[in-house]
Design a protein around this motif. Structure first.
Motif: not given
Length: 373
Positions: A61-68, A70-84
């Motif tokens: 579990v990684s804590l962040l300053t807010n949920g938003h 956290a979402l942006e970080t997850a998108i980066d870490v998972l390497g998401l591109t194109g369409e979701v």
């Protein structure tokens, strides 16, 4: 002039943050005034991350300053591109995070029973550009996780859950944090469990840990070393201390919420203009929200919201409008179920301090309003 009793009562807000005893929080933060270690992975942050791994049933579990963030970080870490592929029946943050990261959201309709993403319509939306599915657990209702997992594996897609509404929820005895590649939790003050502001990523793959750490702290790896382009999304010690004070009372808060929900159910089950939330068998809810769906057109919902406000009761049209109807976007989407629900849904007040007398007052006003000509 003799006013009705409910007109003399204090107003009832749609939500009210749960708070620990003042003295308990003071004792929790007292050492900070000596150590002056207020951020940068302090003792409370490390302790709360450890405590949350037990609660959420995941090793990381990684804590962040807010949920938003956290979402942006997850998108980066998972390497998401194109369409979701995601849902339009959600808070703005879900879609904003995708768009801010240069990703095209593809909107799937919701099922009209539990308001989560309609898994029967997912595969038709998958293209060669699709890299992930971003479903949202809604009101504590769990997405159809087994089918989402099957589809994701078949097409080689990542799954990132927006679990902002679902902290502590289990499905068939299993924490919802264990599904998908990552789950994002919001710990905003209005949530069932909060850290004032805050958020978290829960995941099972230890390979993500270093990437998350770099993303939330400028890519810094040492006093003179920056190895990645990161941002700043660190939770501070005062937030984490609030979380550590609130966590021991979480189960008691859920019990109180459940009792309130059961009272609402009993009082409103026979109101012909309403459809109550249907909680799935096998899901242990956190009773985060109490949504009611008004039969008929949008006008009936809006009139009831105004009627409640006249009596000092403040409900929320949540989620309304749909993301696809936001002024900042011009999305084309075929989502009739989401549109129907969004136009008719209303969440009633729900928080641990809500008394049964207050619940009865709310129900009385709804029943009275429904009987007006």
């Amino acid at each position: 002039m003799n006013l009705p009793q409910h007109d003399l009562a204090p107003p009832i807000q749609v939500t009210r943050p749960s708070m620990p005893e003042f003295e308990a929080y003071v004792e929790m933060i007292r050492p900070l005034f000596e150590t002056r270690w207020l951020s940068n992975n302090g003792a409370h942050v490390r302790a709360l991350e450890s405590e949350l791994t037990d609660v959420l049933g995941v090793p990381y579990v990684s804590l962040l300053t807010n949920g938003h963030l956290a979402l942006e970080t997850a998108i980066d870490v998972l390497g998401l591109t194109g369409e979701v592929i995601t849902t339009p029946f959600t808070f703005a943050s879900t879609t904003h995070a995708l768009v801010r990261k240069g990703i095209t959201p593809v909107f799937c309709d919701i099922n009209p029973i539990d308001y989560t993403i309609d898994v029967t319509k997912l595969e038709a939306l998958i293209t060669e550009k699709t890299t992930a599915i971003l479903p949202v657990h809604v009101y504590g209702n769990v997405c159809h996780v087994e089918e989402i997992d099957r589809i994701a594996k078949r097409y080689g897609l990542k799954v990132l859950y927006d679990a902002a509404h679902a902290f502590g929820v289990t499905h068939d005895g299993q924490s919802i944090a264990t599904y998908g590649d990552m789950s994002m939790f919001s710990f905003h003050a209005t949530k069932v469990f909060h850290t004032i502001e805050g958020g978290a990523l829960a995941y099972r793959d230890g390979a993500f840990k270093t990437a998350v750490d770099l993303a939330v702290n400028f890519g810094i790896t040492g006093p003179e070393s920056v190895e990645a382009v990161g941002g700043n999304a660190k939770m501070n010690e005062f937030q984490a201390a609030m979380g550590r004070c609130n966590l021991p009372r979480f189960q008691d808060d859920v019990r109180k919420r459940r009792a309130i929900v059961e009272r609402y159910d009993e009082r409103l089950k026979d109101v012909p203009t309403l459809r109550l939330n249907r909680r799935a068998e096998g899901t242990e809810s956190n009773y985060a929200y109490y949504p009611v769906l008004f039969k008929g057109d949008r006008r009936r919902r809006d009139e009831m919201m105004d009627w409640l406000a006249e009596h000092g009761i403040f409900a929320r049209k949540y989620f309304y409008p749909l993301v696809t109807d936001f002024a900042c976007y011009a999305f084309e989407a075929n989502v009739p179920n989401a549109k129907y629900v969004s136009d008719r849904i209303l969440t009633l007040p729900l928080y641990p301090d809500l008394t049964m007398e207050m619940v009865d007052r709310i129900c009385d006003v709804i029943i009275e309003g429904g009987n007006r000509p």
